[in-house]
Design an enzyme around this catalytic site. Structure first.
Site, PDB file in Angstrom:
ATOM      1  N   GLU A 150       2.479  -0.765   4.424  1.00 45.69           N
ATOM      2  CA  GLU A 150       2.258   0.591   3.931  1.00 45.69           C
ATOM      3  C   GLU A 150       3.610   1.236   3.675  1.00 45.69           C
ATOM      4  O   GLU A 150       4.509   1.178   4.518  1.00 45.69           O
ATOM      5  CB  GLU A 150       1.514   1.436   4.977  1.00 45.69           C
ATOM      6  CG  GLU A 150       0.103   0.988   5.256  1.00 45.69           C
ATOM      7  CD  GLU A 150      -0.927   1.531   4.273  1.00 45.69           C
ATOM      8  OE1 GLU A 150      -0.530   2.238   3.303  1.00 45.69           O
ATOM      9  OE2 GLU A 150      -2.115   1.253   4.469  1.00 45.69           O
ATOM     10  N   HIS A 192      -2.468  -3.006  -3.387  1.00 46.62           N
ATOM     11  CA  HIS A 192      -3.849  -2.840  -2.933  1.00 46.62           C
ATOM     12  C   HIS A 192      -4.775  -2.711  -4.144  1.00 46.62           C
ATOM     13  O   HIS A 192      -5.892  -3.236  -4.141  1.00 46.62           O
ATOM     14  CB  HIS A 192      -3.929  -1.612  -2.026  1.00 46.62           C
ATOM     15  CG  HIS A 192      -5.127  -1.581  -1.148  1.00 46.62           C
ATOM     16  ND1 HIS A 192      -5.422  -0.497  -0.367  1.00 46.62           N
ATOM     17  CD2 HIS A 192      -6.118  -2.481  -0.913  1.00 46.62           C
ATOM     18  CE1 HIS A 192      -6.540  -0.727   0.311  1.00 46.62           C
ATOM     19  NE2 HIS A 192      -6.974  -1.927  -0.014  1.00 46.62           N
ATOM     20  N   HIS A 229       0.853  -1.188   0.000  1.00 43.44           N
ATOM     21  CA  HIS A 229       0.000   0.000   0.000  1.00 43.44           C
ATOM     22  C   HIS A 229       0.891   1.240   0.000  1.00 43.44           C
ATOM     23  O   HIS A 229       2.099   1.153   0.165  1.00 43.44           O
ATOM     24  CB  HIS A 229      -0.821   0.078   1.294  1.00 43.44           C
ATOM     25  CG  HIS A 229      -1.650  -1.102   1.616  1.00 43.44           C
ATOM     26  ND1 HIS A 229      -2.998  -1.143   1.372  1.00 43.44           N
ATOM     27  CD2 HIS A 229      -1.350  -2.283   2.211  1.00 43.44           C
ATOM     28  CE1 HIS A 229      -3.508  -2.289   1.793  1.00 43.44           C
ATOM     29  NE2 HIS A 229      -2.521  -3.005   2.305  1.00 43.44           N
ATOM     30  N   ASP A 251      -3.454   2.312  -4.881  1.00 39.28           N
ATOM     31  CA  ASP A 251      -2.098   2.192  -4.350  1.00 39.28           C
ATOM     32  C   ASP A 251      -1.522   0.782  -4.550  1.00 39.28           C
ATOM     33  O   ASP A 251      -2.293  -0.166  -4.641  1.00 39.28           O
ATOM     34  CB  ASP A 251      -2.067   2.610  -2.866  1.00 39.28           C
ATOM     35  CG  ASP A 251      -3.011   1.845  -1.962  1.00 39.28           C
ATOM     36  OD1 ASP A 251      -4.186   1.648  -2.333  1.00 39.28           O
ATOM     37  OD2 ASP A 251      -2.581   1.448  -0.872  1.00 39.28           O
TER      38      ASP A 251
END
Length: 185
Positions: free
Chosen positions: A117, A156, A35, A166
């Site tokens: 992330e 994602h 992400h 993303d």
């Protein structure tokens, strides 16, 4: 950094436990989802992602925060621009990062995935330090969870097409996959 497969926590990274997780259903951990995030958007090293994943974000600090204040989300890991890795949820638990999602016909990817992330946006290049940390972390995860093959690493956007974009076009998949292949060899 060293992942302890018994606890699902990494040694040598920052720990910032999130309350936004629950138990995984029985089954394998077999997917890695990449992400990107920045809070406020396109601002880095603010500490706001950590606050967001801990439900401590002060909505009065930025207009964007009002629109996300109701969300209860987390990821297993965050890799900041300088390569700093923070872990929020044990890999053995279900972080709330994927939302409505599907991979190879299997719904609810949070049940069987790990979410990383990257501090960034869809359109700004990621830093060298982030690629290095991501490669190292990925190898740790693949060592602990053999079902996470290179073919089972996705964005994602791949598991929530039309809803998520993303890690975005600025993420260099070829560079990342080449680094993984180099470390394998």
């Amino acid at each position: 950094m060293q992942l302890d497969p018994a606890s699902g926590w990494c040694k040598g990274v920052h720990l910032c436990p999130s309350p936004n997780f629950n138990a995984r259903p029985e089954g394998e951990i077999s997917l890695l989802v990449i992400h990107n995030i920045s809070l406020p958007p396109a601002q880095f090293k603010t500490g706001k992602v950590q606050e967001f994943f801990q439900n401590r974000l002060d909505v009065t600090e930025h207009p964007y925060f009002e629109g996300i204040a109701h969300l209860r989300v987390s990821a297993h890991f965050l890799i900041e621009r300088d390569g700093t890795v923070t872990q929020f949820v044990s890999c053995l638990e279900r972080a709330w990062h994927a939302g409505v999602s599907s991979f190879e016909g299997r719904e609810t990817c949070n049940d069987f995935s790990i979410g990383i992330e990257l501090e960034g946006t869809d359109d700004l290049p990621f830093d060298d330090a982030q690629y290095r940390a991501l490669t190292t972390l990925t190898r740790q995860l693949q060592s602990a969870f053999a079902a996470i093959t290179t073919q089972r690493i996705c964005g994602h956007s791949d598991i929530a097409p039309g809803r998520k974009t993303d890690p975005g076009p600025a993420f260099d998949w070829a560079r990342y996959r080449a680094a993984l292949a180099q470390e394998e060899g």
